[in-house]
Design a protein around this motif. Sequence first.
Motif, short mmCIF file in Angstrom:
data_model
loop_
_atom_site.label_atom_id
_atom_site.label_comp_id
_atom_site.label_asym_id
_atom_site.label_seq_id
_atom_site.Cartn_x
_atom_site.Cartn_y
_atom_site.Cartn_z
N SER A 185 0.85 -1.19 0.00
CA SER A 185 0.00 0.00 0.00
C SER A 185 0.88 1.24 0.00
O SER A 185 1.96 1.26 0.60
CB SER A 185 -0.93 0.02 1.22
OG SER A 185 -0.19 0.17 2.42
N TYR A 187 0.65 5.65 0.37
CA TYR A 187 -0.18 6.75 0.86
C TYR A 187 0.60 8.05 0.73
O TYR A 187 1.77 8.12 1.12
CB TYR A 187 -0.58 6.50 2.31
CG TYR A 187 -1.34 7.63 2.96
CD1 TYR A 187 -2.71 7.77 2.78
CD2 TYR A 187 -0.69 8.55 3.78
CE1 TYR A 187 -3.41 8.81 3.38
CE2 TYR A 187 -1.37 9.58 4.39
CZ TYR A 187 -2.74 9.71 4.19
OH TYR A 187 -3.43 10.72 4.78
N SER A 189 0.14 12.39 1.28
CA SER A 189 -0.69 13.43 1.89
C SER A 189 0.01 14.78 1.81
O SER A 189 1.21 14.88 2.07
CB SER A 189 -1.00 13.07 3.35
OG SER A 189 -1.61 14.15 4.03
N SER A 208 -5.22 13.69 0.17
CA SER A 208 -4.47 12.44 0.35
C SER A 208 -4.92 11.42 -0.69
O SER A 208 -6.07 11.43 -1.14
CB SER A 208 -4.66 11.88 1.76
OG SER A 208 -6.03 11.60 2.01
N TYR A 210 -4.57 7.09 -1.58
CA TYR A 210 -4.24 5.77 -1.04
C TYR A 210 -4.40 4.74 -2.14
O TYR A 210 -5.39 4.77 -2.89
CB TYR A 210 -5.16 5.44 0.14
CG TYR A 210 -5.04 4.01 0.64
CD1 TYR A 210 -4.00 3.63 1.48
CD2 TYR A 210 -5.97 3.05 0.27
CE1 TYR A 210 -3.88 2.33 1.93
CE2 TYR A 210 -5.87 1.74 0.73
CZ TYR A 210 -4.83 1.39 1.56
OH TYR A 210 -4.73 0.09 2.00
N ASN A 247 -8.19 1.82 -4.33
CA ASN A 247 -7.56 3.11 -4.10
C ASN A 247 -8.63 4.14 -3.76
O ASN A 247 -9.82 3.93 -3.99
CB ASN A 247 -6.72 3.56 -5.31
CG ASN A 247 -7.51 3.49 -6.60
OD1 ASN A 247 -8.55 4.10 -6.74
ND2 ASN A 247 -7.00 2.72 -7.56
#
Length: 267
Positions: A185, A187, A189, A208, A210, A247
């Motif tokens: 994963s 991420y 931000s 953000s 993901y 996502n």
Amino acid sequence: DGIQRDKDFVSQINPASIDRVEIITNPSARYGGDISGVIEIFLIKEKAYGMSGRVSADIPSPPTYIMSPSANLDYGYSNIRLYVSDRMHFEKFNGFQETSTLRYMNNQTYKQENYGTGKFTSSNNNLNYGMDWFINEKNTLNFLGNISTYGFSYNDFQFDSKQFIDDELHSKETIEEDNNNEGTSTYYSVYYKRKFENQNQQLTMQGSFYDYKGLSNQNFENQQLDINTDELINQYSRQERVENRRNSFDYMADYSQSFDKSSIEAG
């Protein structure tokens, strides 16, 4: 400083850079409708210069391996702070699995016994990196990146399976299983905070992204045996493959203003 972060990010913060910590037991809607409590950590805003870091590791004792090494590096120059941290956990050992199931049907008792041994391996890694830019007294910009990976497998697992009906052996088989699971994963931000000329006014924005990719592979080899001679009667194999992908993108904006005896927030 008003930015939502996970425990892995908090773990890499230098305690000397913390100004104060506040506990909010009745948070407002700006934290989300499903949040029942908030730990707010405020960092010291003084200019930092230089580099600091920490490394920790374990010494395993074979044949069982359990390790949780970690490291972080922090660099400050004037009003900019750069950081990177990594935490890993790894386990490897020989294991066993034993199950016994009882069922009652049509006045008969069915009993299933399974016993197996094999090799277990489990690992996960969490990497954080980012930047805090205190542009001036009224503007702050933060960036955070995170990459998390995990893996779990048990290989060369061999089961002996027996089925009894009213305590008499009815069937016998051996099962070989390989199970491998892995996932990654990411991420990202970006957070911006703006204080206006009126110190009671503040605007914050955060975006953000993901993304997650996962894969699971399972292989089974079954052999049915004669209950008296253990000779092979029948055999079959089965393969399962599951791919997982998801996502999401989030954007939040909050405006707050305080008055003498009250305040207002919108977002």
